[in-house]
Design a protein around this motif. Structure first.
Motif, mmCIF file in Angstrom:
data_model
loop_
_atom_site.group_PDB
_atom_site.id
_atom_site.type_symbol
_atom_site.label_atom_id
_atom_site.label_comp_id
_atom_site.label_asym_id
_atom_site.label_seq_id
_atom_site.Cartn_x
_atom_site.Cartn_y
_atom_site.Cartn_z
ATOM 1 N N GLU A 34 0.829 -1.200 0.000
ATOM 2 C CA GLU A 34 0.000 0.000 0.000
ATOM 3 C C GLU A 34 0.865 1.252 0.000
ATOM 4 O O GLU A 34 1.948 1.271 0.585
ATOM 5 C CB GLU A 34 -0.917 0.025 1.233
ATOM 6 N N VAL A 35 0.346 2.294 -0.637
ATOM 7 C CA VAL A 35 1.029 3.583 -0.636
ATOM 8 C C VAL A 35 0.951 4.165 0.771
ATOM 9 O O VAL A 35 -0.062 4.047 1.448
ATOM 10 C CB VAL A 35 0.381 4.541 -1.662
ATOM 11 N N ASN A 36 2.022 4.789 1.178
ATOM 12 C CA ASN A 36 2.170 5.316 2.521
ATOM 13 C C ASN A 36 2.451 6.819 2.418
ATOM 14 O O ASN A 36 3.031 7.272 1.434
ATOM 15 C CB ASN A 36 3.361 4.585 3.144
ATOM 16 N N THR A 37 2.081 7.589 3.398
ATOM 17 C CA THR A 37 2.384 9.024 3.369
ATOM 18 C C THR A 37 3.861 9.296 3.625
ATOM 19 O O THR A 37 4.364 10.352 3.268
ATOM 20 C CB THR A 37 1.550 9.810 4.411
ATOM 21 N N ASP A 38 4.566 8.354 4.219
ATOM 22 C CA ASP A 38 5.983 8.500 4.529
ATOM 23 C C ASP A 38 6.811 7.945 3.371
ATOM 24 O O ASP A 38 7.011 6.742 3.254
ATOM 25 C CB ASP A 38 6.318 7.767 5.825
ATOM 26 N N MET A 39 7.284 8.843 2.511
ATOM 27 C CA MET A 39 8.039 8.425 1.330
ATOM 28 C C MET A 39 9.411 7.858 1.674
ATOM 29 O O MET A 39 10.029 7.177 0.862
ATOM 30 C CB MET A 39 8.205 9.591 0.347
ATOM 31 N N SER A 40 9.876 8.081 2.893
ATOM 32 C CA SER A 40 11.190 7.552 3.282
ATOM 33 C C SER A 40 11.199 6.020 3.317
ATOM 34 O O SER A 40 12.282 5.426 3.289
ATOM 35 C CB SER A 40 11.630 8.123 4.625
ATOM 36 N N VAL A 41 10.034 5.382 3.347
ATOM 37 C CA VAL A 41 9.996 3.911 3.322
ATOM 38 C C VAL A 41 10.537 3.363 1.999
ATOM 39 O O VAL A 41 10.870 2.182 1.906
ATOM 40 C CB VAL A 41 8.577 3.343 3.592
ATOM 41 N N LEU A 42 10.634 4.218 0.980
ATOM 42 C CA LEU A 42 11.150 3.787 -0.323
ATOM 43 C C LEU A 42 12.680 3.727 -0.361
ATOM 44 O O LEU A 42 13.255 3.005 -1.187
ATOM 45 C CB LEU A 42 10.661 4.729 -1.426
ATOM 46 N N ILE A 43 13.333 4.468 0.534
ATOM 47 C CA ILE A 43 14.795 4.527 0.538
ATOM 48 C C ILE A 43 15.377 3.129 0.756
ATOM 49 O O ILE A 43 14.922 2.380 1.606
ATOM 50 C CB ILE A 43 15.316 5.496 1.630
ATOM 51 N N LYS A 44 16.363 2.793 -0.053
ATOM 52 C CA LYS A 44 17.084 1.510 -0.056
ATOM 53 C C LYS A 44 16.271 0.356 -0.634
ATOM 54 O O LYS A 44 16.729 -0.784 -0.618
ATOM 55 C CB LYS A 44 17.615 1.151 1.335
ATOM 56 N N LYS A 45 15.079 0.637 -1.154
ATOM 57 C CA LYS A 45 14.294 -0.425 -1.788
ATOM 58 C C LYS A 45 14.876 -0.699 -3.168
ATOM 59 O O LYS A 45 15.324 0.205 -3.867
ATOM 60 C CB LYS A 45 12.818 -0.037 -1.915
ATOM 61 N N LYS A 46 14.848 -1.959 -3.551
ATOM 62 C CA LYS A 46 15.393 -2.388 -4.830
ATOM 63 C C LYS A 46 14.257 -2.716 -5.789
ATOM 64 O O LYS A 46 13.214 -3.210 -5.378
ATOM 65 C CB LYS A 46 16.264 -3.618 -4.639
ATOM 66 N N MET A 47 14.484 -2.439 -7.052
ATOM 67 C CA MET A 47 13.515 -2.779 -8.086
ATOM 68 C C MET A 47 14.204 -2.697 -9.425
ATOM 69 O O MET A 47 15.392 -2.365 -9.508
ATOM 70 C CB MET A 47 12.311 -1.847 -8.044
ATOM 71 N N ILE A 48 13.470 -2.961 -10.462
ATOM 72 C CA ILE A 48 13.961 -2.813 -11.823
ATOM 73 C C ILE A 48 13.072 -1.781 -12.498
ATOM 74 O O ILE A 48 11.854 -1.809 -12.335
ATOM 75 C CB ILE A 48 13.924 -4.160 -12.572
ATOM 76 N N ILE A 49 13.704 -0.862 -13.223
ATOM 77 C CA ILE A 49 12.946 0.156 -13.949
ATOM 78 C C ILE A 49 13.205 -0.001 -15.440
ATOM 79 O O ILE A 49 14.254 -0.486 -15.848
ATOM 80 C CB ILE A 49 13.312 1.588 -13.507
ATOM 81 N N THR A 50 12.212 0.403 -16.224
ATOM 82 C CA THR A 50 12.392 0.488 -17.670
ATOM 83 C C THR A 50 12.548 1.954 -18.017
ATOM 84 O O THR A 50 11.713 2.777 -17.645
ATOM 85 C CB THR A 50 11.177 -0.105 -18.418
ATOM 86 N N VAL A 51 13.629 2.261 -18.717
ATOM 87 C CA VAL A 51 13.920 3.627 -19.130
ATOM 88 C C VAL A 51 13.714 3.722 -20.642
ATOM 89 O O VAL A 51 14.174 2.864 -21.389
ATOM 90 C CB VAL A 51 15.374 4.003 -18.763
ATOM 91 N N LYS A 52 13.013 4.759 -21.060
ATOM 92 C CA LYS A 52 12.825 5.056 -22.482
ATOM 93 C C LYS A 52 13.210 6.509 -22.709
ATOM 94 O O LYS A 52 13.177 7.318 -21.789
ATOM 95 C CB LYS A 52 11.381 4.816 -22.905
ATOM 96 N N HIS A 53 13.545 6.827 -23.940
ATOM 97 C CA HIS A 53 13.931 8.197 -24.273
ATOM 98 C C HIS A 53 12.725 9.022 -24.684
ATOM 99 O O HIS A 53 11.827 8.532 -25.367
ATOM 100 C CB HIS A 53 14.964 8.210 -25.398
ATOM 101 N N SER A 54 12.735 10.282 -24.278
ATOM 102 C CA SER A 54 11.689 11.227 -24.664
ATOM 103 C C SER A 54 11.900 11.647 -26.113
ATOM 104 O O SER A 54 12.984 11.465 -26.677
ATOM 105 C CB SER A 54 11.724 12.460 -23.768
ATOM 106 N N GLU A 55 10.884 12.242 -26.673
ATOM 107 C CA GLU A 55 11.033 12.898 -27.976
ATOM 108 C C GLU A 55 11.839 14.171 -27.724
ATOM 109 O O GLU A 55 11.767 14.748 -26.646
ATOM 110 C CB GLU A 55 9.661 13.250 -28.555
ATOM 111 N N PRO A 56 12.600 14.631 -28.702
ATOM 112 C CA PRO A 56 13.346 15.882 -28.497
ATOM 113 C C PRO A 56 12.398 17.043 -28.190
ATOM 114 O O PRO A 56 11.338 17.166 -28.802
ATOM 115 C CB PRO A 56 14.049 16.105 -29.847
#
Length: 163
Positions: A96-118
């Motif tokens: 669940e989403v939490n109001t305390d964003m610090s819970v995300l610090i040190k969490k691991k995941m995989i992200i997909t990165v794409k390039h923007s249009e110029p």
């Protein structure tokens, strides 16, 4: 109030190579959330800015930045940010989403990165488009589904306009 810096810093800055910026290649990256902070723009928009650090591979140690905007004149931008926040929490293994964003610090995941249009200046940016669950920093393979890729937290509105 005048703020002055050392002349040697000015000299080094004037000699700095500003062409050395390399655009992060599009792809999937194993990352750790290293910073979360409030973000405000000059036009009154606000949200959070996340910093991810790439954990391995050729890009290890490089930073990736992601901004989620929750106050904006375009309601679609706000809705996408809320959906992405939920996807981010799920990808970090949080139910669940939490109001305390610090819970995300040190969490691991995989992200997909794409390039923007110029943009109008011709600049292209590396944007986070999807968040994938990662278990101990290693892509989880769902053996029961015989999947060869990490389980995706889908981004339904991947190409939605950002203002």
């Amino acid at each position: 109030m005048t703020i002055k810096i050392d002349a040697s810093i000015v000299s080094d800055a004037n000699d700095a190579d500003v062409s050395s910026f390399e655009l992060l290649p599009a792809g999937e990256y194993q990352v750790v959330v290293t910073d979360v902070e409030s973000s405000e723009s000059r036009n009154g928009s606000s949200g959070i800015k996340l910093t991810y650090t790439i954990a391995n591979g050729n890009q290890k140690g490089k930073k990736v930045f992601d901004t989620l905007t929750f106050i904006h004149h375009n309601d679609q931008v706000v809705q996408i940010a809320k959906s992405n926040l939920k996807r981010l929490f799920l990808a970090c293994g949080l139910k669940e989403v939490n109001t305390d964003m610090s819970v995300l610090i040190k969490k691991k995941m995989i992200i997909t990165v794409k390039h923007s249009e110029p943009n109008e200046k011709g600049n292209v940016y590396a944007n986070v488009k999807k968040y994938h669950f990662s278990e101990d920093g290693v892509a989880r393979v769902a053996a029961e589904n015989k999947e060869s890729k990490p389980k995706l937290v889908e981004d339904e509105e991947e190409d939605a306009p950002w203002c």
